[in-house]
Write an enzyme that holds these catalytic residues in place. Structure first.
Site, PDB file in Angstrom:
ATOM      1  N   LEU A 178       0.862  -1.175   0.000  1.00 21.84           N
ATOM      2  CA  LEU A 178       0.000   0.000   0.000  1.00 21.84           C
ATOM      3  C   LEU A 178       0.901   1.228   0.000  1.00 21.84           C
ATOM      4  O   LEU A 178       1.982   1.213   0.581  1.00 21.84           O
ATOM      5  CB  LEU A 178      -0.896   0.025   1.249  1.00 21.84           C
ATOM      6  N   ASP A 179       0.448   2.292  -0.631  1.00 28.05           N
ATOM      7  CA  ASP A 179       1.198   3.545  -0.585  1.00 28.05           C
ATOM      8  C   ASP A 179       1.355   3.997   0.858  1.00 28.05           C
ATOM      9  O   ASP A 179       0.547   3.642   1.731  1.00 28.05           O
ATOM     10  CB  ASP A 179       0.476   4.637  -1.374  1.00 28.05           C
ATOM     11  N   LYS A 180       2.356   4.810   1.101  1.00 25.57           N
ATOM     12  CA  LYS A 180       2.627   5.315   2.446  1.00 25.57           C
ATOM     13  C   LYS A 180       1.373   5.887   3.105  1.00 25.57           C
ATOM     14  O   LYS A 180       1.072   5.602   4.262  1.00 25.57           O
ATOM     15  CB  LYS A 180       3.717   6.378   2.387  1.00 25.57           C
TER      16      LYS A 180
END
Length: 338
Positions: free
Chosen positions: A162-164
């Site tokens: 997942l993106d940050k």
């Protein structure tokens, strides 16, 4: 985990693990002598021949840090050509990258765990993999502390990311066999992943739609991804289903179902629909919609257990900032079965 016999200041050196190293805290200076067979070689290749117990990637990091001298001069270009009879010195020291693959205890929200895998509810702001600017404090560092056996797995068992600034559910393997099985299942679209997204502007048109648009690097901005024409630009096929859950004057709440897992896929596809994620300034989202990060939450995850074949299904309620943004925008959310 492969180890060398090399010792630096009395500390065993851990060899390359997916591009990283774990070195002792001190520095060893080692003399360099280049012979006839090294003449005309790039410096990084010559170093790999002279100190073969270290990977070329690590040696390149040392060159960039100014840790290599040739004939009394610091050389910072790996492409520097070595000449016969050149001599020098190399400082074998920790680099940010080399220390990335280390255990760092952290609080993990473990939703499910057994001997084969675990499911984690990742908070927004936590980086998944070490990378430039985030060589420590990542989920991978936390997984290495949670289970030392994760050192034996590529990326500590992480099979998707997942993106940050995206919160929500992730599955992580605890054995190599399960990791390979999960990677195959994701590629075969047998792992169901659903997200909640707050899109900018009121939704118009059909309540359900599909975006089938390839994604590649944005030709005009290399920091972004974009929907691209594969006849003109490199990219990969990408498909996302969207369903409207709630609508308001300034924003909409949509459920997103991934059929592929491309970088920034939901963000790019929502921007293509003219509903960029609230808080996602990279793709045109507004920071004035009550949330300070991209409003994306992976709330549902379902798959067949690779070992027991038991169907598994997980739900993670939206975090506080997401729920507060929904309330301030007048959007309603009711949990539904996956």
């Amino acid at each position: 985990m492969k180890k060398t016999d090399q010792i630096i200041s009395g500390t065993p050196l851990q060899d390359e693990i997916e591009g990283g190293f774990q070195l002792g805290p001190q520095v060893e200076e080692r003399p360099l002598e280049f012979a006839a067979e090294h003449h005309g070689m790039r410096l990084d290749r010559a170093l790999a021949a002279v100190v073969p117990e270290f990977s070329r990637n690590y040696l390149q990091q040392l060159i960039e840090l100014g840790a290599v001298q040739v004939n009394g001069q610091i050389v910072v270009k790996a492409s520097h050509k070595v000449r016969v009879s050149d001599s020098g010195v190399i400082e074998l020291r920790p680099t940010p990258q080399s220390q990335a693959f280390k255990a760092e205890p952290m609080a993990l929200d473990v939703v499910y765990v057994d001997a084969h895998l675990l499911v984690i509810n990742k908070p927004a702001g936590l980086v998944v993999h070490p990378a430039p600017g985030n060589w420590s404090g990542t989920l991978m560092n936390g997984l290495l502390a949670y289970d030392p056996k994760a050192f034996d797995l590529p990326r500590a068992g992480i099979v998707h990311r997942l993106d940050k600034d995206t919160s929500g559910l992730m599955v992580v393997a605890r054995t190599r066999g399960v990791m390979d099985a999960l990677v195959r299942a994701i590629a075969a679209r047998e792992v169901k992943r659903q997200y909640l997204a707050i899109g900018q502007a009121a939704w118009t048109g059909a309540h359900r739609c599909e975006v089938d648009a390839a994604i590649g690097r944005d030709p005009g901005n290399r920091l972004r991804m974009a929907a691209v024409d594969l006849a003109l630009h490199p990219g990969k096929a990408a498909r996302t289903d969207f369903e409207l859950l709630s609508n308001a004057a300034q924003a909409c709440l949509v459920r997103c179902t991934l059929h592929t897992g491309r970088t920034h896929q939901i963000r790019v596809h929502l921007a293509r629909l003219r509903h960029p994620l609230a808080g996602d300034v990279l793709y045109g989202g507004s920071m004035a919609l009550g949330i300070s990060r991209q409003a994306l939450h992976a709330d549902r995850l379902a798959f067949e257990h690779p070992v027991t074949q038991q169907p598994l299904s997980f739900f993670a309620a939206p975090p506080t900032d997401f729920s507060q943004a929904l309330a301030s925008l007048g959007l309603k959310y009711n949990r539904e079965p996956i």
